[in-house]
Design a protein around this motif. Structure first.
Motif, PDB file in Angstrom:
ATOM      1  N   SER A 475       0.831  -1.216   0.000  1.00 55.67           N
ATOM      2  CA  SER A 475       0.000   0.000   0.000  1.00 55.67           C
ATOM      3  C   SER A 475       0.861   1.260   0.000  1.00 55.67           C
ATOM      4  O   SER A 475       0.356   2.359  -0.148  1.00 55.67           O
ATOM      5  N   ALA A 773      -5.706  -6.581  -4.096  1.00 50.93           N
ATOM      6  CA  ALA A 773      -6.633  -5.444  -4.234  1.00 50.93           C
ATOM      7  C   ALA A 773      -5.943  -4.147  -3.829  1.00 50.93           C
ATOM      8  O   ALA A 773      -6.074  -3.112  -4.488  1.00 50.93           O
ATOM      9  N   THR A 774      -5.161  -4.209  -2.737  1.00 51.36           N
ATOM     10  CA  THR A 774      -4.420  -3.022  -2.272  1.00 51.36           C
ATOM     11  C   THR A 774      -3.398  -2.588  -3.312  1.00 51.36           C
ATOM     12  O   THR A 774      -3.247  -1.399  -3.600  1.00 51.36           O
ATOM     13  N   LYS A 776      -3.404  -3.199  -6.603  1.00 45.75           N
ATOM     14  CA  LYS A 776      -4.102  -2.631  -7.784  1.00 45.75           C
ATOM     15  C   LYS A 776      -4.502  -1.189  -7.514  1.00 45.75           C
ATOM     16  O   LYS A 776      -4.288  -0.310  -8.332  1.00 45.75           O
ATOM     17  N   ARG A 777      -5.123  -0.999  -6.328  1.00 45.03           N
ATOM     18  CA  ARG A 777      -5.607   0.341  -5.987  1.00 45.03           C
ATOM     19  C   ARG A 777      -4.443   1.334  -5.957  1.00 45.03           C
ATOM     20  O   ARG A 777      -4.532   2.431  -6.468  1.00 45.03           O
ATOM     21  N   ARG A 778      -3.318   0.904  -5.375  1.00 49.43           N
ATOM     22  CA  ARG A 778      -2.167   1.805  -5.284  1.00 49.43           C
ATOM     23  C   ARG A 778      -1.603   2.141  -6.663  1.00 49.43           C
ATOM     24  O   ARG A 778      -1.314   3.294  -6.985  1.00 49.43           O
ATOM     25  N   GLU A 780      -3.098   2.079  -9.531  1.00 51.72           N
ATOM     26  CA  GLU A 780      -4.034   2.929 -10.286  1.00 51.72           C
ATOM     27  C   GLU A 780      -3.910   4.391  -9.867  1.00 51.72           C
ATOM     28  O   GLU A 780      -4.137   5.299 -10.656  1.00 51.72           O
ATOM     29  N   GLN A 781      -3.552   4.617  -8.598  1.00 52.92           N
ATOM     30  CA  GLN A 781      -3.458   6.003  -8.109  1.00 52.92           C
ATOM     31  C   GLN A 781      -2.051   6.591  -8.278  1.00 52.92           C
ATOM     32  O   GLN A 781      -1.817   7.744  -7.948  1.00 52.92           O
ATOM     33  N   ASP A 782      -1.094   5.776  -8.773  1.00 57.22           N
ATOM     34  CA  ASP A 782       0.274   6.272  -8.960  1.00 57.22           C
ATOM     35  C   ASP A 782       0.342   7.324 -10.053  1.00 57.22           C
ATOM     36  O   ASP A 782      -0.353   7.232 -11.077  1.00 57.22           O
ATOM     37  N   SER A 801      -4.752   5.278 -13.653  1.00 54.72           N
ATOM     38  CA  SER A 801      -6.145   4.897 -13.942  1.00 54.72           C
ATOM     39  C   SER A 801      -6.717   5.666 -15.140  1.00 54.72           C
ATOM     40  O   SER A 801      -7.651   5.204 -15.787  1.00 54.72           O
ATOM     41  N   TYR A 889      -0.699  -9.218 -11.483  1.00 48.84           N
ATOM     42  CA  TYR A 889      -0.343  -8.395 -10.316  1.00 48.84           C
ATOM     43  C   TYR A 889       0.582  -9.147  -9.370  1.00 48.84           C
ATOM     44  O   TYR A 889       1.419  -8.559  -8.698  1.00 48.84           O
TER      45      TYR A 889
END
Length: 907
Positions: A475, A773-774, A776-778, A780-782, A801, A889
């Motif tokens: 994360s 999931a963590t 992927k989320r990270r 996408e926000q990079d 994203s 991933y």
């Protein structure tokens, strides 16, 4: 010890001053408790006293009624006349709230003084000292440093030490005993009153409080008033929560005790929906804890889930039932926890242990039997602790300016802790002079300017702990902190630990930070940062081993489920042709990682035995040996060539008398010893309090303190506090005498039980999915910088994203787009230069390779390239696996992990 028969309430009350009697009636007392009836006459006879009674039997009033009686007969004013010492500020707060009413009614004054007391209040106490001062051991030390405050000590007639059992086993307690002797120098002899929970060795507590002075012991037995049941609730967390809910659905209020903060938080979360449950532990803020205590007292919540934070006598009102979730590990702990229930006089204290596994069940049954038979562990004081002696010699020198060494010896040796200090005092003085905390002038000890500065940072014997941040690589967030001692003692690259209810694997320890990733499973009883594990004593583990050998579960409980479960495990062992490890049999089992030694000897004995075996194997084979253990097994992580038969040979060749020497050699190389040495050196004033242990050269440190009192104290503390060398030596002796057998067998369910599960582990739900999931989320926000390598005249700053599936340059329409990390963006300026040197041409080639990967794989390449430590080469490798979805991933996770573990070795 003197036993007093119960007298009629009016007879004991008649001994007290009219005003005190009136207040007792006004406060609603209809009768006195047995503790009060026995203690009050003895205190009025001016006798030193240790009162041992369960929580809630009115111990504080037992001491204070006769003290109030005496204070009313003394002339007003002058200085502190009674000092009430408690181990915790929260207890200070609680006692103050109770004492204010009595003092107001009786025309006496009361004040509290500790680290948080405002400056205005301190000044007021210096000018107008209260009759009764409530304080902590540390603040008591500070009183000797003030000119006015020292003067006020001349009037002390009583010192009451609350929860004395808690202090007697610690260095804070050792320091307190010297402080009491230092008060004698001002006040002359005063009356000493100790209030204690049930202990196995009352005489030791009396000696701790009074030294060689006479001391009465009043003991109110707790065992008669205990009703303890043990229920087996299985090893599935959902099932355990369900069983706990069932136990909570009874009338009245319940305290649920757990052994770690992780478990407290996990249960609090699982029971949150009820709306009548709160969590209480030391990591929560003071405001949250006070709020939970108040709401429980008022009946707004019916259940408080707590750790040892609630063992001491903080007043939380009526408790109808105590539940212990999992084995309490120690008899004293169980007695004290269950003693919080049923606080009305002559009521039975009801407690239930919810056992969560095979070890847990047998251990709980043993502890319940021992509690009801009043077989409580002894308290072991920190006798002749070198760093405490150093601290007190420096403090006494500051207090007097200069003083004869013989006078210092006279003061400290009146304390039972240092009565036999002998030459240690001279050695400590020599060490202190070396660090400029004192000057030795013939027979006199003279203070220095450095000593006062040292004391202001070392009033307490509690070591200051740095907090080490935990950084989650997935994360990219800091997820918590660990105590420095935990990091030094337990954590290494690859280690798995538990915090915040989750498992983490260490990838890197660098620059005061731990980089971790979520772990799916772990081997061994997991160390958890929530205070050190409560160690299971030798005697308890041995008796649990005896139940296995004699199949006597039915003699300890009538609960059918418990009897059936224990019988099932033992019959499965026989079915699988596995030998059952007991108090009379050690079994050794080969596993892929090494050898499991099943030894029923408790944590501290197994710690000593495990370390001795590991150093011997390491010396013989020149290999590093990993060691993990609990109260019933030791896992030695070994190369595949070393098997159980080799470990058996080492065990059989051990000499009990050699063990302390081997352990000293073994410890000298460990990070744990280095950390302990630094801690103790700080208390000797040899290292500044804020020194960073990572920056101190261990070799210089070991050389410098070799054969000094500093090294001696580090060994003493580790060998007595962290290990039980005597118990380990007893096991080895009994192996030599043939009382304990040693057998080799296949890997068994008992051998695997503690190794493949942790009693304090709460498994996270589908860890793998949560981690991905963590990630992927990270990702996408990079942030990402897209740059055209065709026209070389367009770049755009965006987040992953928002990148289209096939990025395209809006200026020239080309798809040759490089995906750069923000810090790489300045390299793009190089590519439009007409003339480039060799280094710049290499940068250009790298960006072109990057753009070609994006051209062929689109957004998938952009995602891979935005990961930490992933450049064009790694991205190509990830994309070449043709992995999709979660598998893709997972490849990124693998590359990031590899980067974290290896980047510091790159040129």
């Amino acid at each position: 010890m003197q036993t007093r028969t119960r007298g009629h309430i009016s007879m004991v009350l008649e001994l007290l001053d009219n005003h005190v009697r009136e207040c007792i009636r006004k406060r609603g007392f209809t009768r006195l408790s047995p503790a009060q009836e026995q203690a009050i006459p003895l205190i009025l006879e001016k006798k030193n006293l240790v009162l041992i009674a369960p929580t809630g039997t009115g111990k504080t009033e037992s001491a204070m009624f006769p003290v109030f009686d005496a204070l009313l007969k003394m002339p007003a004013g002058g200085g502190f006349r009674a000092i009430y010492v408690t181990p915790l500020r929260s207890l200070n707060r609680d006692i103050l709230a109770r004492m204010e009413w009595w003092c107001r009614e009786l025309g006496l004054t009361v004040g509290v003084r500790h680290g948080d007391t405002p400056m205005g209040e301190r000044r007021k106490q210096a000018l107008h000292p209260p009759d009764l001062l409530i304080t902590t051991p540390e603040t008591l030390q500070a009183l000797f440093m003030g000119k006015r405050l020292k003067k006020h000590l001349e009037h002390v007639r009583f010192v009451i030490v609350d929860e004395i059992h808690e202090m007697a086993a610690s260095k804070r307690g050792a320091q307190l005993t010297v402080a009491l002797e230092r008060i004698v120098a001002y006040a002359g002899e005063f009356q000493r009153i100790g209030l204690s929970a049930t202990v196995g060795n009352p005489e030791t507590i009396a000696r701790f409080l009074c030294g060689e002075r006479p001391c009465e012991i009043v003991q109110v037995p707790v065992a008669k008033q205990l009703d303890i049941t043990v229920n087996f609730v299985g090893d599935d967390f959902k099932h355990q929560v369900h069983a706990l809910e069932g136990a909570l659905n009874t009338e009245g209020s319940t305290l649920v005790f757990v052994n770690t903060r992780v478990t407290a938080e996990a249960l609090g979360h699982a029971l949150f929906h009820r709306g009548d449950v709160e969590v209480h532990h030391g990591s929560l803020s003071k405001e949250i804890r006070i709020d939970a205590e108040e709401r429980f007292k008022k009946g707004e919540i019916r259940t408080l889930i707590c750790t040892s934070s609630m063992e001491l006598g903080i007043d939380i009102g009526r408790v109808d039932h105590v539940i212990q979730f999992g084995s309490p590990r120690e008899v004293a702990r169980l007695v004290q926890r269950v003693g919080r229930a049923g606080h009305q006089l002559n009521t039975i204290s009801r407690g239930t242990i919810l056992a969560t596994g095979f070890d847990d069940l047998l251990e709980s049954l043993v502890i319940a039997r021992r509690a009801q038979a009043n077989e409580i562990e002894p308290v072991v004081p920190e006798t002749n602790a070198g760093d405490v002696l150093a601290n007190q010699i420096a403090a006494i020198a500051v207090e007097y300016g200069e003083i004869e060494r013989s006078r210092i010896r006279e003061i400290v040796t009146r304390s039972a802790i240092f009565a036999g200090c002998g030459t240690l005092l001279d050695e400590v003085c020599a060490q202190l002079e070396e660090h400029r905390l004192i000057r030795i002038d013939g027979s006199r000890i003279v203070t220095t300017a450095r000593a006062r500065r040292y004391l202001s940072g070392n009033l307490s014997m509690i070591h200051d702990e740095r907090k080490i941040p935990i950084f989650d690589m997935v994360s990219r967030r800091t997820v918590g902190t660990l105590d420095e001692s935990f990091v030094v003692g337990w954590v290494h690259t690859g280690a798995v630990f538990i915090t915040k209810g989750q498992l983490w694997r260490v990838l890197e320890i660098n620059e005061g930070r731990l980089t971790v990733e979520p772990a799916k499973k772990a081997i061994g009883e997991l160390p958890s940062w929530e205070g050190e594990q409560i160690p299971v004593p030798f005697a308890v583990a041995r008796e649990a081993g005896a139940i296995r050998r004699e199949r006597t579960t039915g003699q300890y409980t009538k609960e059918k489920e418990s009897i059936a479960f224990a019988a099932h495990i033992l019959s499965e062992m026989e079915k699988n042709r596995c030998k059952i490890p007991t108090d009379r049999l050690i079994t050794l089992e080969n596993i892929d990682d090494g050898v499991v030694c099943n030894v029923c000897a408790g944590h501290k004995a197994n710690e000593a035995l495990g370390r001795v075996l590991s150093i011997l194997i390491s010396a013989r084979y020149g290999t590093t040996v990993g060691i993990e253990l609990d109260a019933y097994r030791i896992l030695l992580r070994l190369p595949s060539a070393i098997r159980a038969a080799d470990v058996r040979d080492f065990l059989l060749s051990l000499e009990p008398t050699h063990m302390p020497g081997i352990l000293r050699l073994a410890l000298k190389r460990t990070a744990l010893f280095k950390w302990k040495l630094v801690q103790i050196a700080k208390k000797f004033g040899a290292i500044d309090p804020d020194a960073d242990y990572e920056k101190i050269s261990i070799h210089r440190l070991l050389d410098y303190f070799d054969n000094t009192v500093v090294q001696q104290e580090a060994y003493r503390e580790l060998l007595s506090g962290y290990m039980d060398v005597d118990a380990a030596a007893q096991v080895v002796s009994e192996v030599k005498e043939g009382i304990i057998g040693v057998a080799i067998g296949p890997h068994s369910i008992i051998g695997a039980d503690g190794i493949l599960s942790s009693r304090d582990q709460i498994p996270p739900p589908t860890a793998d999915q949560a981690v991905l999931a963590t990630l992927k989320r990270r990702l996408e926000q990079d942030d990402v910088v897209l740059a055209c390598m065709n026209c070389r005249d367009w770049k755009s700053h965006t987040v992953v994203s928002r990148v289209p599936d096939s990025p395209q340059c809006p200026k020239c329409g080309a798809r040759l787009i490089a995906a750069l990390k923000p810090y790489e963006a300045e390299a793009y300026a190089i590519v439009s230069k007409k003339k480039k040197n060799e280094e710049e041409r290499a940068v250009e080639q790298r960006l072109l390779r990057n753009a070609n990967i994006v051209l062929s794989s689109g957004k998938k390449a952009v995602i891979a390239l935005s990961a930490r430590g992933v450049g064009p080469e790694n991205a190509s490798r990830i994309l070449a696996t043709l992995a999709d979805g979660d598998a893709f991933y997972r490849e990124i996770l693998k590359a990031e992990r590899n980067f974290i573990q290896t980047h510091r070795y790159w040129a």
